[in-house]
Design an enzyme around this catalytic site. Structure first.
Site, PDB file in Angstrom:
ATOM      1  N   GLU A 152      37.771  41.851  43.744  1.00 62.06           N
ATOM      2  CA  GLU A 152      37.695  40.914  42.609  1.00 62.06           C
ATOM      3  C   GLU A 152      36.216  40.661  42.475  1.00 62.06           C
ATOM      4  O   GLU A 152      35.460  41.054  43.283  1.00 62.06           O
ATOM      5  CB  GLU A 152      38.489  39.602  43.105  1.00 62.06           C
ATOM      6  CG  GLU A 152      39.947  39.606  42.585  1.00 62.06           C
ATOM      7  CD  GLU A 152      40.125  39.349  41.135  1.00 62.06           C
ATOM      8  OE1 GLU A 152      38.998  39.149  40.379  1.00 62.06           O
ATOM      9  OE2 GLU A 152      41.128  39.115  40.729  1.00 62.06           O
TER      10      GLU A 152
ATOM     11  N   ASN B  29      40.567  31.065  43.830  1.00 62.95           N
ATOM     12  CA  ASN B  29      40.716  32.204  43.139  1.00 62.95           C
ATOM     13  C   ASN B  29      39.366  32.547  42.241  1.00 62.95           C
ATOM     14  O   ASN B  29      38.261  32.148  42.723  1.00 62.95           O
ATOM     15  CB  ASN B  29      41.824  32.413  42.162  1.00 62.95           C
ATOM     16  CG  ASN B  29      42.401  33.697  41.958  1.00 62.95           C
ATOM     17  OD1 ASN B  29      42.394  34.440  42.867  1.00 62.95           O
ATOM     18  ND2 ASN B  29      42.822  34.055  40.761  1.00 62.95           N
TER      19      ASN B  29
ATOM     20  N   GLU C 262      52.249  31.236  44.528  1.00 61.35           N
ATOM     21  CA  GLU C 262      52.093  31.362  43.137  1.00 61.35           C
ATOM     22  C   GLU C 262      52.875  30.344  42.276  1.00 61.35           C
ATOM     23  O   GLU C 262      53.423  30.772  41.090  1.00 61.35           O
ATOM     24  CB  GLU C 262      52.348  32.729  42.385  1.00 61.35           C
ATOM     25  CG  GLU C 262      51.211  33.779  42.981  1.00 61.35           C
ATOM     26  CD  GLU C 262      51.300  35.158  42.361  1.00 61.35           C
ATOM     27  OE1 GLU C 262      52.033  35.154  41.190  1.00 61.35           O
ATOM     28  OE2 GLU C 262      50.724  35.996  42.892  1.00 61.35           O
TER      29      GLU C 262
ATOM     30  N   ASN D 127      42.229  32.177  36.438  1.00 59.60           N
ATOM     31  CA  ASN D 127      41.633  33.621  36.616  1.00 59.60           C
ATOM     32  C   ASN D 127      40.212  33.434  35.528  1.00 59.60           C
ATOM     33  O   ASN D 127      39.674  32.607  35.630  1.00 59.60           O
ATOM     34  CB  ASN D 127      42.396  34.733  36.324  1.00 59.60           C
ATOM     35  CG  ASN D 127      42.842  35.509  37.413  1.00 59.60           C
ATOM     36  OD1 ASN D 127      42.107  35.783  38.438  1.00 59.60           O
ATOM     37  ND2 ASN D 127      44.040  35.878  37.604  1.00 59.60           N
TER      38      ASN D 127
ATOM     39  N   ASP E 209      43.768  39.167  33.808  1.00 56.29           N
ATOM     40  CA  ASP E 209      43.018  38.799  35.000  1.00 56.29           C
ATOM     41  C   ASP E 209      41.676  38.254  34.604  1.00 56.29           C
ATOM     42  O   ASP E 209      41.692  37.350  33.948  1.00 56.29           O
ATOM     43  CB  ASP E 209      43.314  39.935  36.080  1.00 56.29           C
ATOM     44  CG  ASP E 209      43.052  39.392  37.472  1.00 56.29           C
ATOM     45  OD1 ASP E 209      42.422  38.433  37.812  1.00 56.29           O
ATOM     46  OD2 ASP E 209      43.833  40.124  38.389  1.00 56.29           O
TER      47      ASP E 209
END
Length: 284
Positions: free
Chosen positions: A17, A99, A118, A145, A195
């Site tokens: 990520e 995140n 989630e 995100n 995302d």
């Protein structure tokens, strides 16, 4: 127009990520959230480094004075150039982790969270300044995100992945306030989930598609401008870097795949695909 990709770093990240270009060092930063790892890669030399964090890490960004700011499971921490770590803002919530995060034009960090399970509405988006002041801006987020700003700083783009939307806000650069949330574009059924995102110098929004095997470019009007297919299904985030900020770096994941593609979890690059905005370092 057809674009080919190269493999920048062949890896098997569970949840690669957060690619981020650090112009001060000429390196690309990226993370593996579930392995608690911060990676760097120097495209000029091929040199790689790896640092493990004590908690799951959702994002890493350069600091203006050197070092890094980390969005961690229990809050936001600072890593000094000498390797010393300290918490800037600690807010541990059982069952929740960090995140994606992004640095705004004013140098503040916008840090997202989500529940490990989630659960709907279990995450947040917060704005953290260099003195540790934290404000929860959105408190009903599921999977926080991609976040980014228009070239003039007047718009902020944001993704809460399960909504299948890229949303846009009016952004007051003087105060950091956002208002007027509305959809910019939606991802159709069967094309994956939005995302991470990045904004280019033309004001267009590039979006990575989880389970969509592609990155997309949307115009400021919300029109789909370009689709670049990739061989791995779980495309997680993208960012411009390299000389002239013309190369788009793309992170990928292999978590949850029973028969992952050999490149799943690798850092990919689309050379010369566009031109990015100069990254802003965290002022803290």
């Amino acid at each position: 127009m057809t674009h080919t990709f190269d493999v920048a770093v062949r890896a098997q990240a569970a949840l690669g990520e957060g690619p981020t270009w650090d112009p001060a060092t000429g390196r690309l930063l990226w993370i593996d959230i579930l392995a608690s790892r911060v990676h760097t890669w120097d495209p000029a030399t091929g040199r790689r480094t790896l640092r493990r964090t004590e908690q799951h890490v959702g994002a890493v960004k350069p600091r203006a004075g050197g070092g890094l700011v980390l969005n961690l499971r229990d809050g936001v921490g600072l890593l000094d150039p000498d390797g010393a770590f300290r918490w800037l803002h600690r807010e541990a919530v059982p069952g929740r982790r960090a995140n994606d995060a992004a640095v705004a034009p004013d140098g503040a960090l916008w840090a997202g969270t989500m529940r490990y399970d989630e659960a709907t509405g279990g995450g947040t988006l917060s704005r953290i300044t260099g003195d540790g002041t934290a404000e929860t801006v959105l408190d009903d987020v599921t999977v926080s995100n991609g976040t980014g700003w228009s070239p003039d700083g007047r718009l902020m783009y944001y993704i809460d992945t399960p909504t299948r939307r890229i949303d846009v806000f009016d952004h007051d650069a003087a105060t950091g306030r956002i208002t007027g949330r509305r959809p910019l574009a939606g991802i159709e059924e069967g094309a994956g989930f939005p995302d991470g995102l990045t904004v280019d110098a033309d004001g267009c929004v590039w979006v990575a598609l989880w389970d969509g095997a592609a990155v997309r470019r949307y115009t400021p009007a919300g029109d789909l401008d370009r689709v670049i297919p990739l061989p791995v299904p779980r495309v997680t985030a993208c960012a411009f870097g390299g000389a002239g900020l013309t190369d788009l770096y793309v992170t990928t994941a292999r978590v949850g795949l029973t028969a992952p593609h050999p490149l799943a979890g690798s850092l990919l690059v689309l050379p010369g695909v566009g031109r990015g905005l100069a990254p802003t370092a965290f002022e803290g």
